[in-house]
Enzyme design. Structure first.
Site, short mmCIF file in Angstrom:
data_model
loop_
_atom_site.label_atom_id
_atom_site.label_comp_id
_atom_site.label_asym_id
_atom_site.label_seq_id
_atom_site.Cartn_x
_atom_site.Cartn_y
_atom_site.Cartn_z
N ASP A 1 -57.27 10.64 26.33
CA ASP A 1 -57.80 9.79 25.27
C ASP A 1 -56.69 9.11 24.46
O ASP A 1 -55.52 9.46 24.55
CB ASP A 1 -58.65 10.63 24.32
CG ASP A 1 -60.02 10.97 24.89
OD1 ASP A 1 -60.39 10.38 25.92
OD2 ASP A 1 -60.71 11.82 24.30
N LYS B 1 -60.72 5.94 23.48
CA LYS B 1 -61.91 5.56 22.71
C LYS B 1 -61.52 5.52 21.25
O LYS B 1 -61.06 6.49 20.69
CB LYS B 1 -63.03 6.57 22.94
CG LYS B 1 -63.45 6.70 24.39
CD LYS B 1 -64.46 7.81 24.60
CE LYS B 1 -65.83 7.35 24.22
NZ LYS B 1 -66.86 8.34 24.60
N MET C 1 -63.59 10.93 11.53
CA MET C 1 -64.13 9.61 11.84
C MET C 1 -64.86 8.97 10.66
O MET C 1 -65.90 8.33 10.82
CB MET C 1 -65.09 9.70 13.05
CG MET C 1 -64.40 10.17 14.32
SD MET C 1 -65.54 10.53 15.67
CE MET C 1 -66.18 12.15 15.18
#
Length: 267
Positions: free
Chosen positions: A52, A73, A186
């Site tokens: 990732d 991502k 996030m």
């Protein structure tokens, strides 16, 4: 005593990575020093590594000639669809490759490791989970903020902020009422919404809050403020993802402990 010799003495305890297996591994919050020995061993044995965007490039130096497949991502940027990632893992394993699925932090903590494990199980592919230092705890330690502190908290909440303000969002008021520290993954783009929801839920506007960006790496940035001001100050500072938001009295410990963390890092 050399690190190589110390690791060499542990080698007999390392599990063999067999052809056709997929190992889902956590690379920790950033710095290669956060890797577990199991993950270092997997990097050395893997034929193919599917990694990732949150995996620090320095970590891939431990790979020994493996094929590298970047499936990064990031919110708001072009990303590899999850179904495509799963299909790649299954296809590589089907070709008899030793496949290392490498994720930032821990694969089972907001890393979609559970989804990938389920897909592998349904496809009849052997897999193994290699836990990593989750970003929350790695970031807190690096910033000089204890995750738990006697007299301050009896629990700590890990939450995701990617849906803040949306219909499927968390009940931030309920989290606020616990009075326990909250670490938000996030959530940087929605920090204003999150802070407002927590204050509305009963947390004092003066509650200590912090943003920790690029934790444990050379680019680590720690911004300490209050819940009422954290969104404004984060925007003014230009701090960017990957970042965690920390809310709670534990943040106040950085004033006393953070200076010693800095001294050790710079030594």
């Amino acid at each position: 005593m050399s690190i190589e010799k110390a690791i060499g003495r542990l080698a007999p305890e390392i599990v063999e990575f067999k052809a056709g297996q997929v190992w889902l591994a956590g690379a920790g919050p950033g710095n290669a020093g956060q890797l577990t020995l199991d993950v270092v061993s997997a990097l050395a044995q893997a034929d193919a590594i599917v990694y990732d965007a949150l995996v620090d490039p320095s970590i891939l130096k431990a790979a020994d000639g493996a094929d590298l497949h970047f499936v990064g991502k990031r919110g708001g940027k072009p990303s590899t669809p999850q179904d495509d990632i799963t299909a790649l893992l299954i296809a590589l394993a089907g070709r008899g490759r030793r496949v290392l699925r490498l994720k930032g932090g821990d694969p089972y903590v907001f890393g979609r490791g559970g989804e990938e494990a389920m897909a592998l199980a349904r496809a009849g592919i052997q897999f193994r989970i290699l836990p990593g230092v989750t970003s929350a705890f790695g970031a807190l330690a690096s910033a000089g903020i204890p995750a738990t502190m006697r007299g301050m908290n009896k629990a700590i909440i890990l939450a995701t902020g990617h849906a803040a303000g949306e219909p499927e969002d968390l009940d931030w008021a309920a989290l606020a009422r616990t009075g326990q520290p909250i670490v938000v993954y996030m959530g940087l783009k929605r920090v204003e919404t999150i802070a407002a929801a927590l204050i509305s839920g009963g947390l004092a506007a003066t509650t200590p809050a912090a943003v920790i960006a690029a934790a444990t790496t050379e680019g680590e940035t720690v911004l300490v403020s209050t819940l009422a001001a954290i969104a404004r100050e984060a925007a003014a500072s230009g701090v960017a993802s990957p970042a965690l938001i920390v809310v709670g009295e534990i943040v106040s410990m950085r004033a006393e402990l953070g200076q010693f963390v800095k001294l050790v890092k710079s030594a």
